[in-house]
Structures are given as structure tokens and as C-alpha cells.
Motif scaffolding. Structure first.
Motif, PDB file in Angstrom:
ATOM      1  N   ASP A 131       0.804  -1.217   0.000  1.00 18.64           N
ATOM      2  CA  ASP A 131       0.000   0.000   0.000  1.00 18.64           C
ATOM      3  C   ASP A 131       0.838   1.268   0.000  1.00 18.64           C
ATOM      4  OD1 ASP A 131      -2.153  -1.746   0.241  1.00 18.64           O
ATOM      5  OD2 ASP A 131      -2.063  -1.689   2.441  1.00 18.64           O
ATOM      6  N   LEU A 132       2.154   1.146   0.007  1.00 17.56           N
ATOM      7  CA  LEU A 132       3.002   2.324   0.155  1.00 17.56           C
ATOM      8  C   LEU A 132       2.923   3.237  -1.057  1.00 17.56           C
ATOM      9  CD1 LEU A 132       5.061   3.851   1.829  1.00 17.56           C
ATOM     10  CD2 LEU A 132       6.848   2.392   0.875  1.00 17.56           C
ATOM     11  N   ASP A 133       2.797   2.676  -2.246  1.00 19.54           N
ATOM     12  CA  ASP A 133       2.773   3.496  -3.457  1.00 19.54           C
ATOM     13  C   ASP A 133       1.567   4.425  -3.478  1.00 19.54           C
ATOM     14  OD1 ASP A 133       3.518   4.505  -5.871  1.00 19.54           O
ATOM     15  OD2 ASP A 133       2.692   2.864  -7.057  1.00 19.54           O
ATOM     16  N   THR A 134       0.446   3.988  -2.938  1.00 17.86           N
ATOM     17  CA  THR A 134      -0.751   4.820  -2.930  1.00 17.86           C
ATOM     18  C   THR A 134      -0.737   5.865  -1.821  1.00 17.86           C
ATOM     19  OG1 THR A 134      -1.894   3.189  -1.543  1.00 17.86           O
ATOM     20  CG2 THR A 134      -2.113   2.972  -3.940  1.00 17.86           C
ATOM     21  N   ARG A 135       0.059   5.653  -0.786  1.00 17.68           N
ATOM     22  CA  ARG A 135       0.102   6.591   0.338  1.00 17.68           C
ATOM     23  C   ARG A 135       1.164   7.670   0.181  1.00 17.68           C
ATOM     24  NH1 ARG A 135      -0.453   3.781   6.121  1.00 17.68           N
ATOM     25  NH2 ARG A 135      -0.245   6.023   6.586  1.00 17.68           N
TER      26      ARG A 135
ATOM     27  N   ARG B 267       2.090  11.806  -5.113  1.00 17.00           N
ATOM     28  CA  ARG B 267       2.177  11.320  -6.492  1.00 17.00           C
ATOM     29  C   ARG B 267       3.442  11.779  -7.191  1.00 17.00           C
ATOM     30  NH1 ARG B 267      -3.198  12.124  -9.875  1.00 17.00           N
ATOM     31  NH2 ARG B 267      -1.846  10.923 -11.281  1.00 17.00           N
ATOM     32  N   ASP B 268       3.932  12.970  -6.883  1.00 18.64           N
ATOM     33  CA  ASP B 268       5.102  13.499  -7.570  1.00 18.64           C
ATOM     34  C   ASP B 268       6.407  13.200  -6.839  1.00 18.64           C
ATOM     35  OD1 ASP B 268       4.457  15.027  -5.414  1.00 18.64           O
ATOM     36  OD2 ASP B 268       4.910  16.962  -6.362  1.00 18.64           O
TER      37      ASP B 268
ATOM     38  N   ARG C   2       8.444   4.526  -8.493  1.00 20.62           N
ATOM     39  CA  ARG C   2       8.961   5.594  -7.647  1.00 20.62           C
ATOM     40  C   ARG C   2      10.444   5.885  -7.830  1.00 20.62           C
ATOM     41  NH1 ARG C   2       5.045   8.841  -5.433  1.00 20.62           N
ATOM     42  NH2 ARG C   2       3.169   7.584  -5.136  1.00 20.62           N
ATOM     43  N   LEU C   3      11.173   5.042  -8.497  1.00 21.15           N
ATOM     44  CA  LEU C   3      12.591   5.301  -8.690  1.00 21.15           C
ATOM     45  C   LEU C   3      12.817   6.277  -9.820  1.00 21.15           C
ATOM     46  CD1 LEU C   3      14.639   1.976  -8.291  1.00 21.15           C
ATOM     47  CD2 LEU C   3      14.812   4.060  -6.925  1.00 21.15           C
TER      48      LEU C   3
END
Length: 463
Positions: free
Chosen positions: A300-304, A307-308, A342-343
Motif C-alpha cells: 500500500d506504500l505506493d498509494t500513500r 504522487r510526484d 517511484r525510482l
């Protein structure tokens, strides 16, 4: 001959105000790299990450008494290794390396101390204040100078053998003088002599961030040597943004923040431990505390996250043990998706993968490709090294994965979809052409008409 006379006449014509300047390039010499007696599997990986190239084995040396044919394999290069380079290059690499103990400008070597002294040649340019030091490596047996620190040599025989080789006009300084090291390889009976060009980074890290100095530790806090090694393999520089999705007691983030000097980002499923460690450990080490996202699972980390927000590196220590090894597909797939989204371009993902057999490296690579649909398009495997753990049938592989440059358009899934649409359009055009050809042939057979040869069907536009 005539050409040579013309060239000499042209050189003699050059005005004296503009003389020829011949700048000599730095001399490349043979250096001896003395490694720490731990983490032999990662020596070549770290040395290559710092730009040191390939290490060559010293004559009889090997990793802690075990003989390996080629350096740089799973067990790494030997405890003693030789490399070519300038003093400036080796000083830059040696001061940043975690697994390097000392880098020596090699002056001589031999099977005995007398033979090493006879073969030692001091460079003619060496005129600095010096001090003679001795070190025993691989000897153990309770010796006081068994490879821990540089100690001034007090043996009269050693001083007489090597002191006579030093320049007469060079002073002796037992405190700040250039260290001339006599390294004894007690495993193979080899003696090396040379000037210490660089000292590894681990002693200073141990004094500043050692586990014994941290106020808060978790049950599985990563040791400082491994955490600092992972930070070096991630190529972290000052100002980089670093994420640890399995932060725990922030063992990895302490080493990464030491290099970046910027607040890291910590996430963990446990809220109490990560917040307590971030508050106490970073304040004690005078480092900027991390930004915490907890409690939060890696899936769930990507959604929390904002966004930028993107990161220059993801350095993490995922769960270990046989239970975690059997359940690694759940967190491994989520970790790959997080790294893909995210990288930053050319950013690195550094983490360990646990497994139960030493030959599982190929299976791990196949699993990585199966868990991410576009693994080859998103990532490039930069380095891998397998290490055996204390438990029976327990291993872990350190992976360094680099994020590839994103394609124009931003979405990594767009090129495969475009290729599939192009293939479908091509197939549809072929089928349409065949159907038209059979239709025209049947019409010509019915009407007796003849089609001209230069008539070509126009290719329909792609849908």
C-alpha cells in the motif's frame, strides 16, 4: 633524412616565449589492497561500484586460507589483492570503501621478512616524514596487532631491515608520519611492504554509528558494516532521496543518511519501533530524522506517498527466515512495482532476497521476471552476491537493480501495447489483402478480365 631536417628546422624556429610544455601523466603503479576479514562475497561488487575495476589475486593469497581459482566469484577476491592505478585514484576509492582495510603502494614482497626487505625499493620521490608499522593478518592466536590498527613497529630486527631502505634525508615522525606498513600474511607466509595510501571508511563509521552507541535497537537491526555496504552499492550522493519500505529500527537509513545528508523516508508495518528509533537514533547521531509513513505495508506504500515524489535509491532489508522465504512473492512483487513507479531514472534498488539453497540465484532471477511483466524493460541487474547465514540451509543474495531510462511518453506499458496494436494491424492488413486477392481472382475468372501488373493495393491505415 630530409623530413627529419625540416622538422628540426621548424622546431628551432619556434619562439622562445612559447616553449613546448610536456605534462607528464600520473604514474600508474601496483597497489596492494588489504580487505577486512568479513563479507568476502561482496568485495568485488563494492570495488566495482566505486569505479575500481577488476581485482587481481596476490601471489599466494586467498580468502582466509581457502584457495579459489578466480577472484570475484561467490566468495569474492582474496584477502590480499593487487590493482593498477595512481595514488590519487586508489586514495579516492579506498577512503570510500567499507570492506577495504588499507591500500598500499607496493614497494616489495617476499616469502620471509629478510627477502621482502631485500626486494623493497623505495621510490626516489619519497621524501616525507615516515614511521614504520607492522600488522599481522590471518594469524589470530591472541596477538595484539592482529590486523586491527596500525601500530608503530618496535622490533629492532624489523627496524634494522627496513629502516636502512628509507631515504637518509627523510625524517622519522612516530605520530603524523606517512605510514610504511609491513603486512605479514600468516596464512601463506608472505610479507608485503609499502606505503599506506588510504584507509577504509569503516573505522570512522564504527566510531560514529556503531550499534553499541545507538539508543534504540530492534530484534533484527542490520549490522553497520552491511548497511554501509548497501548504501555504497546504491551510489548515494549528497542530496539524494532514499526510501526504506522495511525500515524497522532504521538500520539502513542511518547509513544512507550519512551519505545523503538529507532526510530519508521510512515505512514499516510497525509504527512504534520506527518512530522510536527515528526519534532517538538520528538525534544521537546528529543526522536529519526521516519522514515516516507508518503503519503501512509495502503493497500500500505506493498509494500513500505523494504522487510526484520519486527517489534516487531504495535500500531495504526485507524479512528473513524460512517463513519469510516461502512468502517472499507477496512482498517481492510489491517491492518491484514500487521501484518501477517511484525510482528516478538510473536509480537503484538494493535489497536482500532470502533462500534455502545456494544455487537459487537463477531461480530468483526467473522469479523476478515473473513477478513484474516488464522487468527487462524497467530494470537492469547491476550486481549480485550470495552469502551463507548462520542457520543450516539459510542463504541470502544481495541484489543491486538499476532503473532504466523511461521511454518517451512516461508510461512503461505503452510501448508493449503499441507493439501489440501494430502486430494486430499488420495481421488484419495481410488477411484483408489475401481476401481481396481471392475475390479479384474469382471475378477475373468469371468475367475473363486481366489485371494490370503495376496495379498495387494501397495499404489501409492502422486502426
Amino acid at each position: 633524412n630530409e623530413a627529419m631536417r625540416r622538422r628540426l628546422a621548424w622546431l628551432a624556429w619556434l619562439p622562445a616565449s612559447r616553449p613546448l610544455s610536456l605534462v607528464a601523466s600520473p604514474e600508474r603503479k601496483t597497489h596492494l589492497v588489504i580487505f577486512r576479514a568479513k563479507k568476502g562475497e561482496f568485495r568485488q561488487v563494492e570495488w566495482a561500484a566505486l569505479g575500481g575495476g577488476r581485482l587481481a589475486s596476490a601471489k599466494e593469497s586467498s580468502c582466509m586460507g581457502q584457495n579459489y581459482a578466480t577472484p570475484g566469484g561467490d566468495r569474492g577476491p582474496p584477502l590480499f589483492a593487487t590493482v593498477q592505478g595512481t595514488n590519487e585514484e586508489l586514495d579516492f576509492i579506498g577512503r570510500r570503501a567499507v570492506l577495504v582495510r588499507y591500500v598500499l603502494e607496493l614497494w616489495g614482497s617476499g616469502d620471509t621478512q629478510e627477502e621482502c626487505a631485500a626486494r623493497t625499493t623505495v621510490p626516489a620521490t619519497f621524501r616525507e616524514p615516515w614511521r614504520l608499522c607492522a600488522m599481522r593478518l590471518g594469524g589470530g592466536g591472541g596477538k595484539k596487532d592482529a590486523g586491527r590498527t596500525l601500530r608503530n613497529c618496535r622490533n629492532p630486527k624489523t627496524l634494522a631491515s627496513f629502516g636502512s631502505k628509507m631515504p637518509v634525508d627523510a625524517d622519522v615522525d612516530l605520530v603524523d608520519g606517512a605510514a610504511v606498513l609491513i603486512a605479514h600474511d600468516y596464512v601463506h607466509g608472505r610479507v608485503y611492504c609499502g606505503r599506506v595510501v588510504a584507509e577504509g571508511a569503516f573505522p570512522s563509521l564504527q566510531r560514529a554509528y556503531g550499534l553499541s552507541t545507538r539508543p534504540t535497537l530492534g530484534p533484527t537491526t542490520m549490522e553497520l558494516e552491511t548497511a554501509a555496504l548497501m548504501a555504497r552499492l546504491a551510489r548515494i550522493e549528497q542530496g539524494h532521496r532514499v526510501l526504506d519500505p522495511f525500515a524497522g529500527s532504521c538500520g539502513c537509513l542511518v547509513s544512507t543518511t550519512h551519505l545523503s545528508r538529507a532526510p530519508g523516508h521510512a515505512a514499516d508495518i510497525r509504527d512504534d519501533l520506527v518512530r522510536r528509533a527515528a526519534q532517538r537514533n538520528f538525534h544521537h547521531a546528529t543526522l536529519p530524522p526521516p519522514i515516516i509513513t507508518a503503519p503501512c505495508d509495502v503493497a500500500d506504500l505506493d498509494t500513500r506517498l505523494p504522487r510526484d515524489l520519486h527517489f534516487d535509491a531504495i535500500v531495504t532489508d526485507p524479512p528473513y527466515g524460512k517463513r519469510a522465504s516461502t512468502q517472499r512473492k507477496s512482498w517481492l512483487g510489491a517491492l518491484l512495482r514500487l521501484a518501477a513507479n517511484r525510482l528516478e531514472d538510473d536509480g537503484r534498488l538494493v535489497f536482500f532476497v532470502p533462500h534455502t539453497r545456494p544455487t537459487d540465484r537463477g531461480a530468483i532471477f526467473r522469479e523476478l521476471r515473473s513477478l513484474h511483466p516488464d522487468f527487462r524493460g524497467c530494470f537492469r541487474l547491476e550486481a549480485a552476491a550470495t552469502q551463507s547465514l548462520s542457520g543450516a540451509d539459510s542463504f541470502r543474495t544481495l541484489l543491486v537493480i538499476q532503473r532504466r531510462q523511461r521511454r518517451e511518453g512516461g508510461n512503461e506499458e505503452a510501448p508493449p501495447m503499441a507493439r501489440s496494436q501494430s502486430q494486430a494491424s499488420e495481421t488484419r492488413w495481410v488477411h484483408t489483402s489475401v481476401a481481396r486477392a481471392w475475390q479479384e481472382k474469382s471475378q477475373r475468372g468469371a468475367s475473363g478480365g486481366v489485371r494490370q501488373r503495376n496495379q498495387v493495393d494501397a495499404r489501409p491505415p492502422s486502426p
